[in-house]
Design a protein around this motif. Structure first.
Motif, mmCIF file in Angstrom:
data_model
loop_
_atom_site.group_PDB
_atom_site.id
_atom_site.type_symbol
_atom_site.label_atom_id
_atom_site.label_comp_id
_atom_site.label_asym_id
_atom_site.label_seq_id
_atom_site.Cartn_x
_atom_site.Cartn_y
_atom_site.Cartn_z
ATOM 1 N N ARG A 3 2.351 -3.493 -44.554
ATOM 2 C CA ARG A 3 3.358 -3.746 -45.879
ATOM 3 C C ARG A 3 4.388 -2.363 -45.596
ATOM 4 N NH1 ARG A 3 3.965 -8.802 -46.392
ATOM 5 N NH2 ARG A 3 2.115 -9.750 -47.610
ATOM 6 N N LYS A 4 5.605 -2.263 -45.884
ATOM 7 C CA LYS A 4 6.521 -0.892 -45.982
ATOM 8 C C LYS A 4 8.121 -1.270 -47.244
ATOM 9 C CE LYS A 4 7.221 -1.515 -40.929
ATOM 10 N NZ LYS A 4 8.575 -2.287 -39.581
ATOM 11 N N THR A 22 12.279 -1.202 -50.789
ATOM 12 C CA THR A 22 11.097 -1.929 -50.576
ATOM 13 C C THR A 22 10.581 -3.440 -49.459
ATOM 14 O OG1 THR A 22 10.449 -3.249 -52.637
ATOM 15 C CG2 THR A 22 9.361 -1.620 -52.643
ATOM 16 N N GLN A 23 10.166 -3.379 -48.432
ATOM 17 C CA GLN A 23 10.532 -4.504 -47.839
ATOM 18 C C GLN A 23 11.045 -5.723 -48.522
ATOM 19 O OE1 GLN A 23 6.983 -5.238 -45.624
ATOM 20 N NE2 GLN A 23 7.972 -7.259 -44.445
ATOM 21 N N SER A 24 9.750 -5.991 -49.693
ATOM 22 C CA SER A 24 10.337 -7.122 -50.359
ATOM 23 C C SER A 24 11.213 -7.096 -51.530
ATOM 24 C CB SER A 24 9.175 -7.803 -51.387
ATOM 25 O OG SER A 24 9.539 -6.130 -52.265
#
Length: 142
Positions: A3-4, A22-24
Motif C-alpha cells: 500500500r502506498k 493515499t493510493q486509495s
C-alpha cells in the motif's frame, strides 16, 4: 500486498506546508504542517493517521479472532491515542493507548479479554510500532 501514500512538502519546518495523498484516494492532497501537528489547526498529521491505522487494524484483527471462535461483534468501538514526545533533538511516538468498548453477544469476559489481548499483540500495526501499547477493553453489553 503493498500500500502506498505520498507526501509533498514545501518550505521550512515551521512555516512550510505539506500534502498527503493515499493510493486509495481517501486522502488527496490533505494538508498538514506544523500547526496541524502541534497547534491543533484544521488538517491532519502523521500521529493522527497512525492512531487511525492502529484503531482500524486492531478492530479488524479482533473481528477475525472473534469469528474464528464463533462470535460476531455487534460493535467494536476502538480509539487509539498516540503520544508524541520530545526525544533528544527530535520527537518519538512513545505510546499508543487503545480503548475498546465492545458489544459481542454470547461471549464471556475472560474469552473477550483473551481475544482482545491477542489482537492487541498481533495486528500488523501493533507489530510495526516501536512504542508502548496499552489496552483498556470493556464489554458494554451482550
Amino acid at each position: 500486498m503493498i500500500r502506498k501514500a505520498s507526501a509533498v512538502w514545501k518550505g521550512d519546518g515551521r512555516n512550510g506546508t505539506g500534502a498527503l495523498t493515499t493510493q486509495s484516494g481517501v486522502l488527496t492532497d490533505s494538508l498538514y504542517g506544523f500547526k496541524t501537528r502541534f497547534e491543533n489547526e484544521p488538517g491532519t498529521n502523521p500521529e493522527e493517521l497512525i492512531a487511525a491505522a492502529h484503531a482500524g487494524c486492531f478492530s479488524m484483527a479482533l473481528a477475525f479472532g472473534l469469528q474464528a471462535e464463533g462470535f460476531t461483534a455487534e460493535e467494536l468501538r476502538t480509539e487509539a491515542a498516540v503520544t508524541l514526545e520530545p526525544d533528544g533533538d527530535g520527537f518519538k511516538i512513545s505510546r499508543s493507548a487503545l480503548t475498546l468498548r465492545a458489544r459481542i453477544p454470547g461471549i464471556d469476559g475472560a474469552k473477550f479479554l483473551e481475544l482482545a489481548r491477542g489482537a492487541e499483540k498481533n495486528c500488523p500495526v501493533s507489530k510495526v510500532l516501536n512504542a508502548e501499547i496499552t489496552l483498556d477493553a470493556e464489554l458494554t453489553g451482550s
